[in-house]
Design a protein around this motif. Structure first.
Motif, PDB file in Angstrom:
ATOM      1  N   ALA A 188     -54.095  14.447  45.583  1.00 51.52           N
ATOM      2  CA  ALA A 188     -52.754  13.871  45.473  1.00 51.52           C
ATOM      3  C   ALA A 188     -52.760  12.627  45.925  1.00 51.52           C
ATOM      4  CB  ALA A 188     -51.664  14.573  46.038  1.00 51.52           C
ATOM      5  N   LEU A 189     -53.458  12.402  46.993  1.00 48.94           N
ATOM      6  CA  LEU A 189     -53.725  10.761  47.601  1.00 48.94           C
ATOM      7  C   LEU A 189     -54.324   9.908  46.581  1.00 48.94           C
ATOM      8  CD1 LEU A 189     -54.861  11.428  51.150  1.00 48.94           C
ATOM      9  CD2 LEU A 189     -52.381  10.736  50.309  1.00 48.94           C
ATOM     10  N   ASP A 190     -55.387  10.460  45.870  1.00 50.03           N
ATOM     11  CA  ASP A 190     -55.956   9.741  44.712  1.00 50.03           C
ATOM     12  C   ASP A 190     -55.068   9.477  43.738  1.00 50.03           C
ATOM     13  OD1 ASP A 190     -58.485   9.676  46.325  1.00 50.03           O
ATOM     14  OD2 ASP A 190     -59.349  11.212  45.352  1.00 50.03           O
ATOM     15  N   GLU A 191     -54.357  10.332  42.885  1.00 49.00           N
ATOM     16  CA  GLU A 191     -53.477  10.481  42.079  1.00 49.00           C
ATOM     17  C   GLU A 191     -52.389   9.289  42.311  1.00 49.00           C
ATOM     18  OE1 GLU A 191     -54.018  14.968  40.515  1.00 49.00           O
ATOM     19  OE2 GLU A 191     -52.213  14.360  41.441  1.00 49.00           O
ATOM     20  N   MET A 192     -51.942   9.371  43.386  1.00 50.28           N
ATOM     21  CA  MET A 192     -50.899   8.557  43.860  1.00 50.28           C
ATOM     22  C   MET A 192     -51.177   7.052  43.763  1.00 50.28           C
ATOM     23  SD  MET A 192     -47.677   7.983  44.509  1.00 50.28           S
ATOM     24  CE  MET A 192     -47.667   9.619  44.581  1.00 50.28           C
ATOM     25  N   ALA A 193     -52.624   6.767  44.519  1.00 50.47           N
ATOM     26  CA  ALA A 193     -53.066   5.439  44.528  1.00 50.47           C
ATOM     27  C   ALA A 193     -53.212   4.995  43.202  1.00 50.47           C
ATOM     28  CB  ALA A 193     -54.386   5.379  45.261  1.00 50.47           C
ATOM     29  N   GLU A 194     -53.698   5.688  42.160  1.00 52.32           N
ATOM     30  CA  GLU A 194     -53.747   5.552  40.658  1.00 52.32           C
ATOM     31  C   GLU A 194     -52.540   5.081  40.086  1.00 52.32           C
ATOM     32  OE1 GLU A 194     -55.096   4.287  37.261  1.00 52.32           O
ATOM     33  OE2 GLU A 194     -56.445   4.728  38.938  1.00 52.32           O
ATOM     34  N   ALA A 195     -51.551   6.176  40.399  1.00 56.09           N
ATOM     35  CA  ALA A 195     -50.188   5.928  39.660  1.00 56.09           C
ATOM     36  C   ALA A 195     -49.424   4.589  40.268  1.00 56.09           C
ATOM     37  CB  ALA A 195     -49.375   6.857  40.010  1.00 56.09           C
ATOM     38  N   ILE A 196     -49.859   4.120  41.553  1.00 54.31           N
ATOM     39  CA  ILE A 196     -49.152   2.802  42.444  1.00 54.31           C
ATOM     40  C   ILE A 196     -49.956   1.565  41.486  1.00 54.31           C
ATOM     41  CG2 ILE A 196     -49.033   1.462  44.314  1.00 54.31           C
ATOM     42  CD1 ILE A 196     -48.804   4.213  45.859  1.00 54.31           C
ATOM     43  N   SER A 197     -51.065   1.797  41.186  1.00 49.74           N
ATOM     44  CA  SER A 197     -51.948   0.666  40.796  1.00 49.74           C
ATOM     45  C   SER A 197     -51.518   0.412  39.269  1.00 49.74           C
ATOM     46  CB  SER A 197     -53.354   0.984  40.703  1.00 49.74           C
ATOM     47  OG  SER A 197     -53.797   1.857  39.976  1.00 49.74           O
ATOM     48  N   ARG A 198     -51.026   1.550  38.529  1.00 51.37           N
ATOM     49  CA  ARG A 198     -50.561   1.433  37.127  1.00 51.37           C
ATOM     50  C   ARG A 198     -48.925   0.915  36.969  1.00 51.37           C
ATOM     51  NH1 ARG A 198     -52.446   6.705  36.822  1.00 51.37           N
ATOM     52  NH2 ARG A 198     -50.328   7.244  36.538  1.00 51.37           N
ATOM     53  N   ARG A 199     -48.355   0.890  38.326  1.00 50.56           N
ATOM     54  CA  ARG A 199     -47.005   0.824  38.292  1.00 50.56           C
ATOM     55  C   ARG A 199     -46.059   1.729  37.591  1.00 50.56           C
ATOM     56  NH1 ARG A 199     -48.512  -2.092  42.218  1.00 50.56           N
ATOM     57  NH2 ARG A 199     -47.958  -4.352  42.039  1.00 50.56           N
ATOM     58  N   ASP A 200     -46.491   2.870  37.721  1.00 50.78           N
ATOM     59  CA  ASP A 200     -45.963   4.139  37.108  1.00 50.78           C
ATOM     60  C   ASP A 200     -44.930   4.720  37.781  1.00 50.78           C
ATOM     61  OD1 ASP A 200     -45.477   6.608  35.706  1.00 50.78           O
ATOM     62  OD2 ASP A 200     -47.494   7.226  35.817  1.00 50.78           O
ATOM     63  N   ILE A 201     -43.710   4.688  37.398  1.00 53.28           N
ATOM     64  CA  ILE A 201     -42.665   5.100  38.373  1.00 53.28           C
ATOM     65  C   ILE A 201     -42.100   6.796  37.798  1.00 53.28           C
ATOM     66  CG2 ILE A 201     -41.647   2.929  38.766  1.00 53.28           C
ATOM     67  CD1 ILE A 201     -39.327   3.685  36.508  1.00 53.28           C
ATOM     68  N   THR A 202     -42.969   7.278  36.950  1.00 52.92           N
ATOM     69  CA  THR A 202     -42.509   8.656  36.606  1.00 52.92           C
ATOM     70  C   THR A 202     -42.799   9.576  37.702  1.00 52.92           C
ATOM     71  OG1 THR A 202     -44.649   9.222  35.383  1.00 52.92           O
ATOM     72  CG2 THR A 202     -42.694   8.168  34.134  1.00 52.92           C
ATOM     73  N   LYS A 203     -42.170  10.739  37.779  1.00 57.83           N
ATOM     74  CA  LYS A 203     -42.630  12.065  38.724  1.00 57.83           C
ATOM     75  C   LYS A 203     -43.717  12.434  38.247  1.00 57.83           C
ATOM     76  CE  LYS A 203     -40.569  15.889  40.829  1.00 57.83           C
ATOM     77  NZ  LYS A 203     -39.580  16.902  40.956  1.00 57.83           N
ATOM     78  N   ARG A 204     -44.553  12.569  39.193  1.00 58.38           N
ATOM     79  CA  ARG A 204     -45.960  13.259  39.117  1.00 58.38           C
ATOM     80  C   ARG A 204     -45.886  14.748  39.065  1.00 58.38           C
ATOM     81  NH1 ARG A 204     -48.155  14.986  44.287  1.00 58.38           N
ATOM     82  NH2 ARG A 204     -46.969  14.587  45.894  1.00 58.38           N
ATOM     83  N   PRO A 205     -46.867  15.331  37.866  1.00 60.62           N
ATOM     84  CA  PRO A 205     -46.559  16.551  37.976  1.00 60.62           C
ATOM     85  C   PRO A 205     -46.990  17.767  38.892  1.00 60.62           C
ATOM     86  CG  PRO A 205     -47.899  15.455  36.049  1.00 60.62           C
ATOM     87  CD  PRO A 205     -47.597  14.370  37.075  1.00 60.62           C
ATOM     88  N   SER A 206     -47.681  16.934  39.910  1.00 62.87           N
ATOM     89  CA  SER A 206     -47.935  18.037  40.725  1.00 62.87           C
ATOM     90  C   SER A 206     -47.219  17.734  42.234  1.00 62.87           C
ATOM     91  CB  SER A 206     -49.642  17.641  41.550  1.00 62.87           C
ATOM     92  OG  SER A 206     -49.712  16.099  41.904  1.00 62.87           O
ATOM     93  N   ALA A 207     -46.149  16.976  41.981  1.00 64.63           N
ATOM     94  CA  ALA A 207     -45.129  16.801  43.165  1.00 64.63           C
ATOM     95  C   ALA A 207     -44.452  17.989  43.391  1.00 64.63           C
ATOM     96  CB  ALA A 207     -44.172  15.631  42.712  1.00 64.63           C
ATOM     97  N   PRO A 208     -44.161  18.449  44.718  1.00 68.12           N
ATOM     98  CA  PRO A 208     -43.555  19.599  45.089  1.00 68.12           C
ATOM     99  C   PRO A 208     -41.933  19.199  44.809  1.00 68.12           C
ATOM    100  CG  PRO A 208     -44.056  18.279  47.213  1.00 68.12           C
ATOM    101  CD  PRO A 208     -44.982  17.688  45.696  1.00 68.12           C
ATOM    102  N   GLY A 209     -41.223  20.399  44.577  1.00 68.77           N
ATOM    103  CA  GLY A 209     -39.812  20.336  44.372  1.00 68.77           C
ATOM    104  C   GLY A 209     -39.196  20.711  43.098  1.00 68.77           C
TER     105      GLY A 209
END
Length: 169
Positions: free
Chosen positions: A145-166
């Motif tokens: 998840a840390l790796d996925e988040m770092a990648e999403a931040i670098s892409r400036r992606d604001i969508t909810k990540r599929p693996s997010a809890p909740g």
């Protein structure tokens, strides 16, 4: 949190039961239970209880601004949790192991709000704390998840990540 406490803790058990309720799909009931517990614990109550409750309650909000408020409370409380208190709850628990997840959640909230500088600060802090993650499935899932988040931040992606809890959208 772990499931085998060193000694019975009714508050942690109630938090765990609410989490199970939320993960079973009854988000409103879980949120209600946790908010009632928050009222009982109070803002100066046991930091382990406050940290755990706020961490899980944040997951029950789709709105990243509302999740952020609870994730900030979780991190604030974690700072006050002693190693002794963590191990009173479970002998294998270490407070240092909380920080990767807490900062990951904050990075996610800020990213979803479009605040990429703040998101970057928190993902960097989460990665600095990653060596404290336990081995096994939980630690591996957080590292991913840390790796996925770092990648999403670098892409400036604001969508909810599929693996997010909740709750699901």
């Amino acid at each position: 949190m772990t499931t085998t406490p060193a000694s019975p803790d009714p508050t942690m058990e109630a938090i765990g039961q609410a989490v199970v309720t939320g993960r079973a799909g009854d988000v409103l009931s879980a949120r209600h239970k946790l908010l009632n517990l928050w009222s009982e614990i109070g803002v100066t109550g046991d930091p382990l209880h406050r940290c755990s409750l706020a961490h899980y309650l944040a997951d029950l909000y789709d709105d990243p601004a509302r999740a952020l408020a609870w994730d900030v409370r979780a991190l604030d409380a974690a700072v006050a949790v002693t190693e002794q208190r963590a191990q009173e709850h479970h002998a294998s628990l270490h407070i240092a192991g909380f920080y990767p997840s807490l900062h990951l959640n904050l990075a996610d909230d800020y990213r979803r709000l479009g605040s990429f500088n703040a998101a970057t600060e928190h993902i960097n802090t989460a990665q600095e704390h990653a060596p404290h993650l336990p081995q096994g499935a939980y630690g591996a899932s957080l590292r991913t998840a840390l790796d996925e988040m770092a990648e999403a931040i670098s892409r400036r992606d604001i969508t909810k990540r599929p693996s997010a809890p909740g709750p699901t959208a």
